[in-house]
Design an enzyme around this catalytic site. Sequence first.
Site, PDB file in Angstrom:
ATOM      1  N   ARG A   1       0.766  -1.182  -0.029  1.00 42.42           N
ATOM      2  CA  ARG A   1      -0.144  -0.019   0.056  1.00 42.42           C
ATOM      3  C   ARG A   1       0.894   1.236  -0.155  1.00 42.42           C
ATOM      4  O   ARG A   1       1.801   1.517   0.928  1.00 42.42           O
ATOM      5  CB  ARG A   1      -0.724   0.291   1.391  1.00 42.42           C
ATOM      6  CG  ARG A   1      -1.882   1.189   1.396  1.00 42.42           C
ATOM      7  CD  ARG A   1      -2.955   1.097   2.190  1.00 42.42           C
ATOM      8  NE  ARG A   1      -2.388   1.635   3.429  1.00 42.42           N
ATOM      9  CZ  ARG A   1      -3.326   1.438   4.583  1.00 42.42           C
ATOM     10  NH1 ARG A   1      -4.603   0.892   4.580  1.00 42.42           N
ATOM     11  NH2 ARG A   1      -2.838   2.077   5.827  1.00 42.42           N
TER      12      ARG A   1
ATOM     13  N   SER B   1     -12.924  -3.038   0.878  1.00 43.48           N
ATOM     14  CA  SER B   1     -12.842  -2.842   2.099  1.00 43.48           C
ATOM     15  C   SER B   1     -14.392  -2.535   2.293  1.00 43.48           C
ATOM     16  O   SER B   1     -15.048  -1.620   1.692  1.00 43.48           O
ATOM     17  CB  SER B   1     -12.287  -1.201   2.470  1.00 43.48           C
ATOM     18  OG  SER B   1     -10.633  -1.660   2.427  1.00 43.48           O
TER      19      SER B   1
ATOM     20  N   LYS C   1      -4.870   5.486   9.659  1.00 42.00           N
ATOM     21  CA  LYS C   1      -5.453   5.636   8.379  1.00 42.00           C
ATOM     22  C   LYS C   1      -6.350   6.821   8.675  1.00 42.00           C
ATOM     23  O   LYS C   1      -7.353   6.466   9.027  1.00 42.00           O
ATOM     24  CB  LYS C   1      -6.209   4.402   7.749  1.00 42.00           C
ATOM     25  CG  LYS C   1      -5.872   4.318   6.312  1.00 42.00           C
ATOM     26  CD  LYS C   1      -6.442   3.234   5.618  1.00 42.00           C
ATOM     27  CE  LYS C   1      -6.878   3.153   4.309  1.00 42.00           C
ATOM     28  NZ  LYS C   1      -7.810   2.421   3.780  1.00 42.00           N
TER      29      LYS C   1
END
Lengths: 207, 207
Positions: free
Chosen positions: B37, B106, B135
């Site tokens: 990521r 997600s 995040k």
Amino acid sequence: MDCGLYIITDEVLAPGCSHIQIAKESLSGGAKIVQLRDKRRSGAELFAIANVIRSLCTENSAKFIVNDRLDIALATCADGVHLGQDDLPLSAARALAPRPFIIGVSVGTVEEAVIAEKGGADYLGVGPVYPTGTKADAGPAVGTALVSSIREKTTVPIVAIGGINLSNAKDVLAAGADSIAVISAVICSPDIAAASRKFVRLINPQD
Amino acid sequence: MDCGLYIITDEVLAPGCSHIQIAKESLSGGAKIVQLRDKRRSGAELFAIANVIRSLCTENSAKFIVNDRLDIALATCADGVHLGQDDLPLSAARALAPRPFIIGVSVGTVEEAVIAEKGGADYLGVGPVYPTGTKADAGPAVGTALVSSIREKTTVPIVAIGGINLSNAKDVLAAGADSIAVISAVICSPDIAAASRKFVRLINPQD
Ligand code: NI
């Protein structure tokens, strides 16, 4: 590839003007290629915008190119992708997207141009020809001399970019460019369609 | 899909620790899935890094997943892609990448989970289960109750994510998660391999 006016949509450079509006108006002014360029939006947003511009280009017999994101290009049945030197490598993109899918590559030297042509690029984005404040990472202006030098060493279409306006476009075409990519000069105009038409007349005087 | 430890490499959260180092050490600690990521690096950089992690995962019989960029995933022969709710839509990604290519999505609600499963998701990333500072766009913590609710309404594997550590991991697994995704808790540890091993023992006590 049709060698007409190549428009790069860039919302950052045209505040208050959306990608879709820029595409629609420039197409009505005769643009032959529209490149969607956006480094900020999410994949979902890009996908939605790209689908609309895909339809607009089809209706206007123009090509639709997506900057950088090959996945968005493939997912929206774009005609092609435009890759910078720091994007997905050409060889990797070509392996995923065989011709007639168009792959354009930004080049700033004769060597990069020769490598891109050998690697399967369908056109070369050459520039910035003139100094430009529109792309922070564009590097110093290369001048029309580089367009001529690349023309001597390669055969694929050259799309010249960077600081090109109605006054200097003739010099760029005379140097060997097949097409002119316009961002700010056209897009920041109050009448995008009319400004596009002026460029189209310069590029294709027979039309 | 193997239901072992799922590691998300994130250089921002582990200063001085590269994607490749995180992948290498967590794999040696028994991680079964590695997700690359990175929202900052160029396509060229991501491609190069992804190729290395692809090889590391193959050597360790682990799956390699790329976050968001389906083009990078396909170009590097990754096992799959992970899509957030604001990434390329699942249907578009699935059309480009048929099974056995893995697509994870997600989800933050039961409704999103049911839609993702119907749309062809191979696993669901559920979270953030616990509050997390890692995040910015993760939204409020959903708790283990959402894991249970989603487990009741769907059958694909659940990868729980967000604020999971060695103390609360058992509760998350008990709620129905098949796998646990770890970013900061493992990655910020001075010994990534050892920390990974502790999670692996919790997830697969029989190993
Ligand atoms: Ni990008």
